[in-house]
Design a protein around this motif. Structure first.
Motif, PDB file in Angstrom:
ATOM      1  N   THR A  21       0.627  -1.249   0.112  1.00  0.00           N
ATOM      2  CA  THR A  21      -0.003   0.006   0.021  1.00  0.00           C
ATOM      3  C   THR A  21       0.971   1.039  -0.092  1.00  0.00           C
ATOM      4  O   THR A  21       0.543   2.174  -0.888  1.00  0.00           O
ATOM      5  CB  THR A  21      -0.918   0.074   1.389  1.00  0.00           C
ATOM      6  OG1 THR A  21      -1.686  -1.121   1.243  1.00  0.00           O
ATOM      7  CG2 THR A  21      -1.834   1.146   1.226  1.00  0.00           C
ATOM      8  N   ALA A  22       1.762   1.420   0.731  1.00  0.00           N
ATOM      9  CA  ALA A  22       2.832   2.349   0.928  1.00  0.00           C
ATOM     10  C   ALA A  22       3.487   2.582  -0.472  1.00  0.00           C
ATOM     11  O   ALA A  22       3.969   3.536  -1.053  1.00  0.00           O
ATOM     12  CB  ALA A  22       3.941   2.158   2.050  1.00  0.00           C
ATOM     13  N   LEU A  23       4.002   1.419  -0.992  1.00  0.00           N
ATOM     14  CA  LEU A  23       4.781   1.631  -2.351  1.00  0.00           C
ATOM     15  C   LEU A  23       3.733   1.957  -3.332  1.00  0.00           C
ATOM     16  O   LEU A  23       4.067   2.902  -4.340  1.00  0.00           O
ATOM     17  CB  LEU A  23       5.247   0.064  -2.728  1.00  0.00           C
ATOM     18  CG  LEU A  23       5.884  -0.046  -4.071  1.00  0.00           C
ATOM     19  CD1 LEU A  23       7.161   0.748  -4.171  1.00  0.00           C
ATOM     20  CD2 LEU A  23       6.288  -1.437  -4.495  1.00  0.00           C
ATOM     21  N   ARG A  24       2.358   1.620  -3.428  1.00  0.00           N
ATOM     22  CA  ARG A  24       1.347   1.985  -4.392  1.00  0.00           C
ATOM     23  C   ARG A  24       1.319   3.604  -4.375  1.00  0.00           C
ATOM     24  O   ARG A  24       1.115   4.373  -5.325  1.00  0.00           O
ATOM     25  CB  ARG A  24      -0.074   1.359  -4.023  1.00  0.00           C
ATOM     26  CG  ARG A  24      -0.909   1.658  -5.341  1.00  0.00           C
ATOM     27  CD  ARG A  24      -1.982   2.631  -4.785  1.00  0.00           C
ATOM     28  NE  ARG A  24      -2.436   2.791  -3.639  1.00  0.00           N
ATOM     29  CZ  ARG A  24      -3.459   1.884  -3.107  1.00  0.00           C
ATOM     30  NH1 ARG A  24      -3.998   1.255  -4.009  1.00  0.00           N
ATOM     31  NH2 ARG A  24      -3.818   2.086  -1.812  1.00  0.00           N
ATOM     32  N   ASP A  25       1.043   4.140  -3.005  1.00  0.00           N
ATOM     33  CA  ASP A  25       0.863   5.335  -2.747  1.00  0.00           C
ATOM     34  C   ASP A  25       2.116   6.094  -3.178  1.00  0.00           C
ATOM     35  O   ASP A  25       2.008   7.443  -3.575  1.00  0.00           O
ATOM     36  CB  ASP A  25       0.442   5.739  -1.298  1.00  0.00           C
ATOM     37  CG  ASP A  25      -0.714   5.088  -0.849  1.00  0.00           C
ATOM     38  OD1 ASP A  25      -1.493   4.722  -1.767  1.00  0.00           O
ATOM     39  OD2 ASP A  25      -0.997   4.890   0.309  1.00  0.00           O
ATOM     40  N   LYS A  26       3.186   5.743  -3.043  1.00  0.00           N
ATOM     41  CA  LYS A  26       4.582   6.633  -3.469  1.00  0.00           C
ATOM     42  C   LYS A  26       4.619   6.558  -4.953  1.00  0.00           C
ATOM     43  O   LYS A  26       4.982   7.458  -5.402  1.00  0.00           O
ATOM     44  CB  LYS A  26       5.847   6.061  -2.821  1.00  0.00           C
ATOM     45  CG  LYS A  26       6.064   6.070  -1.201  1.00  0.00           C
ATOM     46  CD  LYS A  26       7.232   5.444  -0.763  1.00  0.00           C
ATOM     47  CE  LYS A  26       7.367   5.494   0.729  1.00  0.00           C
ATOM     48  NZ  LYS A  26       8.579   4.814   1.248  1.00  0.00           N
ATOM     49  N   THR A  27       4.470   5.535  -5.657  1.00  0.00           N
ATOM     50  CA  THR A  27       4.540   5.522  -6.920  1.00  0.00           C
ATOM     51  C   THR A  27       3.518   5.773  -7.887  1.00  0.00           C
ATOM     52  O   THR A  27       3.340   6.231  -9.093  1.00  0.00           O
ATOM     53  CB  THR A  27       5.277   4.046  -7.561  1.00  0.00           C
ATOM     54  OG1 THR A  27       3.779   2.973  -7.179  1.00  0.00           O
ATOM     55  CG2 THR A  27       6.328   3.612  -6.552  1.00  0.00           C
ATOM     56  N   ASN A  28       2.078   5.667  -7.248  1.00  0.00           N
ATOM     57  CA  ASN A  28       0.807   5.900  -8.046  1.00  0.00           C
ATOM     58  C   ASN A  28       0.736   4.829  -9.194  1.00  0.00           C
ATOM     59  O   ASN A  28       0.193   5.207 -10.271  1.00  0.00           O
ATOM     60  CB  ASN A  28       0.778   7.262  -8.608  1.00  0.00           C
ATOM     61  CG  ASN A  28       0.296   8.222  -7.560  1.00  0.00           C
ATOM     62  OD1 ASN A  28      -0.363   8.031  -6.871  1.00  0.00           O
ATOM     63  ND2 ASN A  28       0.774   9.461  -7.941  1.00  0.00           N
ATOM     64  N   LEU A  29       1.353   3.653  -8.967  1.00  0.00           N
ATOM     65  CA  LEU A  29       1.344   2.646 -10.136  1.00  0.00           C
ATOM     66  C   LEU A  29       0.734   1.401  -9.351  1.00  0.00           C
ATOM     67  O   LEU A  29       0.689   1.461  -8.130  1.00  0.00           O
ATOM     68  CB  LEU A  29       2.796   2.255 -10.532  1.00  0.00           C
ATOM     69  CG  LEU A  29       3.392   3.360 -11.239  1.00  0.00           C
ATOM     70  CD1 LEU A  29       5.069   3.112 -11.382  1.00  0.00           C
ATOM     71  CD2 LEU A  29       2.927   3.779 -12.458  1.00  0.00           C
ATOM     72  N   THR A  30       0.407   0.440 -10.294  1.00  0.00           N
ATOM     73  CA  THR A  30      -0.097  -0.778  -9.740  1.00  0.00           C
ATOM     74  C   THR A  30       0.906  -1.582  -9.343  1.00  0.00           C
ATOM     75  O   THR A  30       2.172  -1.738  -9.757  1.00  0.00           O
ATOM     76  CB  THR A  30      -0.649  -1.572 -11.101  1.00  0.00           C
ATOM     77  OG1 THR A  30      -1.832  -0.744 -11.514  1.00  0.00           O
ATOM     78  CG2 THR A  30      -1.165  -2.965 -10.545  1.00  0.00           C
ATOM     79  N   CYS A  31       0.467  -2.204  -8.132  1.00  0.00           N
ATOM     80  CA  CYS A  31       1.709  -2.992  -7.319  1.00  0.00           C
ATOM     81  C   CYS A  31       1.107  -4.409  -7.149  1.00  0.00           C
ATOM     82  O   CYS A  31      -0.180  -4.583  -6.954  1.00  0.00           O
ATOM     83  CB  CYS A  31       2.086  -2.481  -5.779  1.00  0.00           C
ATOM     84  SG  CYS A  31       2.706  -0.713  -6.211  1.00  0.00           S
ATOM     85  N   HIS A  32       2.118  -5.402  -7.164  1.00  0.00           N
ATOM     86  CA  HIS A  32       1.778  -6.844  -7.092  1.00  0.00           C
ATOM     87  C   HIS A  32       2.640  -7.705  -5.935  1.00  0.00           C
ATOM     88  O   HIS A  32       3.797  -7.114  -5.943  1.00  0.00           O
ATOM     89  CB  HIS A  32       2.036  -7.759  -8.400  1.00  0.00           C
ATOM     90  CG  HIS A  32       0.986  -7.011  -9.406  1.00  0.00           C
ATOM     91  ND1 HIS A  32       1.504  -6.275 -10.425  1.00  0.00           N
ATOM     92  CD2 HIS A  32      -0.200  -7.504  -9.847  1.00  0.00           C
ATOM     93  CE1 HIS A  32       0.518  -5.925 -11.128  1.00  0.00           C
ATOM     94  NE2 HIS A  32      -0.500  -6.744 -10.865  1.00  0.00           N
ATOM     95  N   LEU A  79      12.717   2.775  -4.857  1.00  0.00           N
ATOM     96  CA  LEU A  79      11.406   2.386  -4.200  1.00  0.00           C
ATOM     97  C   LEU A  79      10.977   1.054  -3.813  1.00  0.00           C
ATOM     98  O   LEU A  79      10.574   0.733  -2.858  1.00  0.00           O
ATOM     99  CB  LEU A  79      10.185   3.602  -4.590  1.00  0.00           C
ATOM    100  CG  LEU A  79      10.498   5.062  -4.673  1.00  0.00           C
ATOM    101  CD1 LEU A  79       9.274   5.737  -5.244  1.00  0.00           C
ATOM    102  CD2 LEU A  79      10.774   5.536  -3.168  1.00  0.00           C
ATOM    103  N   VAL A  80      10.989   0.573  -5.105  1.00  0.00           N
ATOM    104  CA  VAL A  80      10.695  -0.820  -4.951  1.00  0.00           C
ATOM    105  C   VAL A  80      11.695  -1.950  -4.202  1.00  0.00           C
ATOM    106  O   VAL A  80      11.060  -2.606  -3.358  1.00  0.00           O
ATOM    107  CB  VAL A  80      10.328  -1.466  -6.344  1.00  0.00           C
ATOM    108  CG1 VAL A  80       9.842  -2.795  -6.247  1.00  0.00           C
ATOM    109  CG2 VAL A  80       9.655  -0.830  -7.205  1.00  0.00           C
ATOM    110  N   MET A  81      12.908  -1.402  -4.306  1.00  0.00           N
ATOM    111  CA  MET A  81      14.027  -2.290  -3.263  1.00  0.00           C
ATOM    112  C   MET A  81      13.619  -1.957  -1.854  1.00  0.00           C
ATOM    113  O   MET A  81      13.840  -2.952  -1.055  1.00  0.00           O
ATOM    114  CB  MET A  81      15.245  -1.906  -3.959  1.00  0.00           C
ATOM    115  CG  MET A  81      15.766  -2.302  -5.331  1.00  0.00           C
ATOM    116  SD  MET A  81      17.305  -1.760  -5.891  1.00  0.00           S
ATOM    117  CE  MET A  81      18.509  -2.699  -4.572  1.00  0.00           C
ATOM    118  N   GLU A  82      13.461  -0.860  -1.585  1.00  0.00           N
ATOM    119  CA  GLU A  82      13.248  -0.483  -0.285  1.00  0.00           C
ATOM    120  C   GLU A  82      12.075  -1.093   0.254  1.00  0.00           C
ATOM    121  O   GLU A  82      12.000  -1.681   1.679  1.00  0.00           O
ATOM    122  CB  GLU A  82      12.926   0.882  -0.079  1.00  0.00           C
ATOM    123  CG  GLU A  82      12.612   1.568   1.161  1.00  0.00           C
ATOM    124  CD  GLU A  82      12.594   3.024   1.402  1.00  0.00           C
ATOM    125  OE1 GLU A  82      12.262   3.706   2.472  1.00  0.00           O
ATOM    126  OE2 GLU A  82      12.422   3.926   0.315  1.00  0.00           O
TER     127      GLU A  82
END
Length: 251
Positions: free
Chosen positions: A91-102, A238-241
């Protein structure tokens, strides 16, 4: 998918039939016994039993996967703790990137999505929980495969395996793919440069246990203009973090 043989042949055959039908829009009795390599008499008994249990459904002369599998699959996902643990991180990654996350894992020889969080933007990436991905052309698949042993990679990608070209950028040479896997191990993230779906890019990272084994992977996906070349490194960081955060929580 790799064929597994156990001391329970009937169970092996049931799984082989399910695997065969998983990427078919239905199949006839003849197509199933010929495609799976099971004797006619055994196939007939197995199909009847699987229909009775709801593992398959029969419409006219074709067989399809049954809703019982869907119900069991949902229960399996509910009981997979990593999904619950990963949700705040994704959820945090999605909010930072504004992209779809899986969030995905390797199941047999195929990556599979356990969780999908939609981008808040209007553009929708066509994916769903439970979707199987290409092992060699998806970012998530390459991230998971990069941390397998050489023997495991060779089992998944034997020299005679044909890597079908899906788009203009799909890697179809196994040696080139293996070189990319080595690069992924060094830099820490995988990239799908419109290799699995034209116009769609993906950045994925493995979630490693303390022994360095990839137990899952997370990814962020978007169309090409959402992941331009000049933002790729930043988004990868961001994804690595996020991957590192999830790995810490799973210890």
């Amino acid at each position: 998918m790799k064929t597994i043989t156990t001391q329970i042949p009937a169970l092996d055959k049931v799984v082989r039939i399910c695997d065969f039908l998983s990427d078919k829009n239905g199949a006839t009795f003849s197509q199933i016994y010929q495609g799976v390599g099971i004797a006619k008499s055994s196939t007939s008994s197995l199909l009847n039993g699987m229909v009775a249990h709801g593992l398959l459904r029969q419409e006219n002369d074709k067989y399809y996967l049954g809703l019982r599998l869907y119900e069991l699959g949902n229960k399996a996902v509910e009981q997979y703790d990593i999904k619950k643990i990963a949700l705040p991180v994704l959820t945090a990654l999605r909010d930072k990137t504004n992209l779809t996350c899986h969030l995905g894992v390797l199941q047999g020889s195929s990556p599979i999505y356990l969780t999908k969080l939609e981008s808040p933007q209007a553009i929708i990436i066509r994916s769903w929980e439970g979707k199987r991905l290409s092992l060699y052309s998806s970012g998530l698949g390459k991230a998971l495969m990069a941390h397998l042993s050489d023997e495991e990679v060779d089992a998944l990608l034997p020299e005679d395996k044909v890597l079908t070209r899906i788009t203009d950028t799909t890697i179809t040479d196994i040696n080139v793919l293996k070189a990319e896997l080595a690069e992924i191990r060094v830099r820490g993230w995988a990239y799908d440069n419109e290799e699995d779906s034209q116009g769609v890019r993906c950045i994925a990272v493995p979630v490693l246990n303390p022994q360095g084994k990839a137990i899952a992977a997370i990814s962020t996906s978007g169309v090409a203009f959402q992941i331009p070349d000049d933002k790729r490194e930043y988004l990868a960081s961001l994804v690595m973090e996020a991957g590192q955060q999830l790995a810490q929580q799973l210890k």
